[in-house]
Write a protein that holds these residues in place. Structure first.
Motif, mmCIF file in Angstrom:
data_model
loop_
_atom_site.group_PDB
_atom_site.id
_atom_site.type_symbol
_atom_site.label_atom_id
_atom_site.label_comp_id
_atom_site.label_asym_id
_atom_site.label_seq_id
_atom_site.Cartn_x
_atom_site.Cartn_y
_atom_site.Cartn_z
ATOM 1 N N ILE A 103 0.755 -1.086 0.056
ATOM 2 C CA ILE A 103 0.039 0.162 0.131
ATOM 3 C C ILE A 103 0.841 1.224 0.070
ATOM 4 C CG2 ILE A 103 -1.956 1.253 1.244
ATOM 5 C CD1 ILE A 103 -2.639 -1.461 2.437
ATOM 6 N N PRO A 104 0.560 2.213 -0.845
ATOM 7 C CA PRO A 104 1.760 3.341 -0.841
ATOM 8 C C PRO A 104 1.628 4.133 0.454
ATOM 9 C CG PRO A 104 0.009 3.484 -2.923
ATOM 10 C CD PRO A 104 -0.325 2.215 -2.089
ATOM 11 N N ALA A 105 2.827 4.478 0.843
ATOM 12 C CA ALA A 105 2.889 4.979 2.076
ATOM 13 C C ALA A 105 3.700 6.366 2.084
ATOM 14 C CB ALA A 105 3.724 3.969 2.949
ATOM 15 N N GLN A 106 3.370 7.085 3.152
ATOM 16 C CA GLN A 106 4.328 8.345 3.465
ATOM 17 C C GLN A 106 4.348 8.410 4.943
ATOM 18 O OE1 GLN A 106 2.139 11.420 1.709
ATOM 19 N NE2 GLN A 106 3.410 11.510 0.013
ATOM 20 N N VAL A 107 5.584 8.505 5.413
ATOM 21 C CA VAL A 107 5.931 8.771 6.914
ATOM 22 C C VAL A 107 6.115 10.339 6.822
ATOM 23 C CG1 VAL A 107 7.330 8.619 8.610
ATOM 24 C CG2 VAL A 107 6.860 6.551 7.362
ATOM 25 N N THR A 108 5.413 11.140 7.798
ATOM 26 C CA THR A 108 5.461 12.393 7.616
ATOM 27 C C THR A 108 5.858 12.946 8.784
ATOM 28 O OG1 THR A 108 3.243 12.748 6.397
ATOM 29 C CG2 THR A 108 3.827 14.477 7.936
ATOM 30 N N PHE A 109 7.061 13.734 8.760
ATOM 31 C CA PHE A 109 8.028 13.880 9.789
ATOM 32 C C PHE A 109 7.792 15.316 10.198
ATOM 33 C CE2 PHE A 109 10.233 10.689 8.093
ATOM 34 C CZ PHE A 109 10.902 10.049 9.293
ATOM 35 N N LYS A 110 7.385 15.546 11.399
ATOM 36 C CA LYS A 110 7.199 17.047 11.866
ATOM 37 C C LYS A 110 8.192 17.336 13.020
ATOM 38 C CE LYS A 110 3.425 20.278 13.119
ATOM 39 N NZ LYS A 110 2.022 20.393 12.788
#
Ligand SMILES: [Cu+2]
Length: 124
Positions: A61-68
Motif C-alpha cells: 500500500i503506498p505509504a508516506q511517513v510525515t515528519f514534523k
C-alpha cells in the motif's frame, strides 16, 4: 537458615539481571492508518528524538511517513534513510512527508544527519 536466604537472594538477583539484559524493553511500534483512498500515512514527531521510534507499514500500500520537526536544534534537521537513498531537510514546525517503498517486506533504519538519533520503519 541463612543459606536458604542467600540462595533466594541469588535467584532473585539472577532473574533480575536476565530480565534486564534479555527482557523486551522496546517501546511499542505504531502502525500506520490506511485511508479509504488506499494510502497509508503515519506521523513522526521530531523532538529530542523520534516519536514514535518505530512505525509499521502494510506491504503493498503506498505509504508516506510525515515528519514534523518541533526541535529547533540542527542535530535533527536532516533525516537519513541510508537503504533508500533518502537524505532530506526537515523544515521546522511543518509537516514533511517522505514516501517509503512498500513493495517488499523490509526494515528501514533511519537517523538524524549525524547518526545520533535513530528510528525504524518496518514494512510487512
Ligand atoms: Cu544529530
Amino acid at each position: 537458615m541463612s543459606k536458604i536466604v542467600v540462595v533466594i537472594v541469588a535467584i532473585a538477583l539472577i532473574s533480575f539481571i536476565s530480565w534486564w539484559f534479555f527482557g523486551n524493553h522496546q517501546q511499542a511500534a505504531v502502525a500506520a492508518d490506511v485511508s479509504p483512498a488506499h494510502q497509508q500515512n503515519v506521523q513522526v514527531i521530531v523532538d529530542g528524538g523520534y516519536k514514535p521510534e518505530t512505525v509499521v507499514l502494510k506491504k503493498g500500500i503506498p505509504a508516506q511517513v510525515t515528519f514534523k520537526r518541533r526541535d529547533p536544534s540542527s542535530c535533527l534537521e536532516r533525516v537519513v534513510f541510508p537503504d533508500l537513498g533518502i537524505n532530506e531537510f526537515l523544515p521546522e514546525q511543518a509537516d514533511h512527508p517522505i514516501t517509503i517503498d512498500t513493495s517488499q517486506n523490509a526494515e528501514y533504519d533511519y537517523a538524524c544527519g549525524m547518526n545520533m538519533f535513530h528510528g525504524k520503519v518496518i514494512v510487512k
